[in-house]
Design a protein around this motif. Structure first.
Motif, mmCIF file in Angstrom:
data_model
loop_
_atom_site.group_PDB
_atom_site.id
_atom_site.type_symbol
_atom_site.label_atom_id
_atom_site.label_comp_id
_atom_site.label_asym_id
_atom_site.label_seq_id
_atom_site.Cartn_x
_atom_site.Cartn_y
_atom_site.Cartn_z
ATOM 1 N N UNK A 113 0.874 -1.166 -0.038
ATOM 2 C CA UNK A 113 0.263 0.142 -0.124
ATOM 3 C C UNK A 113 0.818 1.284 -0.027
ATOM 4 N N UNK A 114 0.693 2.135 -0.819
ATOM 5 C CA UNK A 114 1.517 3.331 -1.226
ATOM 6 C C UNK A 114 0.563 4.747 -1.028
ATOM 7 N N UNK A 115 1.364 5.773 -0.917
ATOM 8 C CA UNK A 115 0.608 6.979 -0.964
ATOM 9 C C UNK A 115 1.813 7.873 -1.491
ATOM 10 N N UNK A 116 1.632 8.713 -2.528
ATOM 11 C CA UNK A 116 2.190 9.341 -3.414
ATOM 12 C C UNK A 116 1.302 10.740 -3.876
ATOM 13 N N UNK A 117 1.987 11.513 -4.774
ATOM 14 C CA UNK A 117 1.180 12.690 -5.299
ATOM 15 C C UNK A 117 0.357 12.120 -6.235
ATOM 16 N N UNK A 118 0.692 11.031 -7.030
ATOM 17 C CA UNK A 118 -0.080 10.559 -8.171
ATOM 18 C C UNK A 118 -1.112 9.428 -7.411
ATOM 19 N N UNK A 119 -2.389 9.606 -8.068
ATOM 20 C CA UNK A 119 -3.334 8.403 -7.991
ATOM 21 C C UNK A 119 -3.641 7.968 -9.386
ATOM 22 N N UNK A 120 -2.852 6.805 -9.596
ATOM 23 C CA UNK A 120 -2.761 6.128 -11.023
ATOM 24 C C UNK A 120 -4.237 5.175 -11.023
ATOM 25 N N UNK A 121 -4.532 5.244 -12.208
ATOM 26 C CA UNK A 121 -5.753 4.133 -12.593
ATOM 27 C C UNK A 121 -5.535 2.762 -12.077
ATOM 28 N N UNK A 122 -6.692 1.990 -11.663
ATOM 29 C CA UNK A 122 -6.456 0.844 -11.756
ATOM 30 C C UNK A 122 -6.203 -0.039 -12.844
ATOM 31 N N UNK A 123 -5.194 -1.010 -12.603
ATOM 32 C CA UNK A 123 -4.654 -1.568 -13.678
ATOM 33 C C UNK A 123 -3.241 -1.213 -14.275
#
Length: 237
Positions: free
Chosen positions: A163-173
């Motif tokens: 589980x990661x937190x970052x400035x980016x919220x990437x799409x599923x897949x």
């Protein structure tokens, strides 16, 4: 008879005092909001965090966004539910907060802390099949398919994912790498996302593969220094 009553009172008071004084070192992922702040949609933004230690009266939390001393904060953890309070101290990499609980809710919290303390001392069997762990140094990088790298914080990890937190919220897949481990995004949650590794990893070498430090200084430098003289959050005390 009076002597017997005094003896009973002394005996029953010990567990209560122990519960109220207990402070447990934990590594639990969670999230928190600073209710006075608002995002673009008008709601308080949620941030990922990690609970470092807990007592019936306060928490120490590792987090990237630190509010002002005295600012209200609401933290949510799977083991404890929602805990409301105010920020007591600003720390490098997090903050200390009070807990506003009374009555039955306080008794439940104290009982949970006692159980966790016993669990850590191996007095209670942990029946989870796939334990999640928290790395000693949670700062790392996310590597996108085009080679772009972003600083991130690893909330927790297991042999099959992180589980990661970052400035980016990437799409599923979306395929990406956390440190040197390749995977894909399988879930998004408030403040972060979950990555499933392409291959199951060996626990003994997992942290070494996940943690990459070139951007750690840049990620931490954005945080203002603490107001209380520079206390350091020690995650694995």
């Amino acid at each position: 008879m009076a002597h017997r009553e005094r003896s009973c009172a002394q005996t029953t008071s010990v567990p209560v005092e122990r519960r109220r004084d207990i402070r447990v070192v934990v590594n639990l992922p969670g999230r928190y909001v600073l209710p006075r702040r608002r995002a673009v949609d008008g709601k308080p933004p949620a941030f990922a965090c990690r609970l470092v230690n807990a007592s019936p009266h306060g928490l120490m939390v590792a987090a990237s966004v630190v509010g002002a001393v005295g600012e209200p904060v609401a933290a949510q953890f799977e083991e404890f539910g929602r805990l409301d309070g105010v920020i007591l101290r600003r720390l490098y990499g997090g903050f200390a907060m009070s807990i506003e609980v009374t009555g039955e809710r306080l008794a439940q919290l104290e009982a949970k802390l006692v159980w966790l303390d016993r669990l850590q001392r191996k007095a209670v069997a942990n029946e989870r099949r796939h334990d999640r762990m928290v790395p000693r140094t949670p700062q790392s990088i996310v590597v996108l398919a085009d080679g772009t790298t972003l600083p991130c914080r690893i909330i927790d990890m297991s042999a099959s994912g992180a589980a990661v937190t970052a400035a980016l919220t990437p799409p599923l897949g979306m395929p990406l790498a956390v440190g040197a481990v390749v995977g894909r995004v399988v879930r998004r949650f408030a403040g972060g996302f979950a990555v499933e590794f392409v291959e199951t990893q060996e626990i003994a070498t997992l942290e070494r593969l996940l943690i990459r430090s070139p951007v750690r200084a840049r990620a931490m430098s954005a945080m203002p220094p603490p107001e209380d003289g520079g206390e350091i959050v020690i995650i694995d005390a």
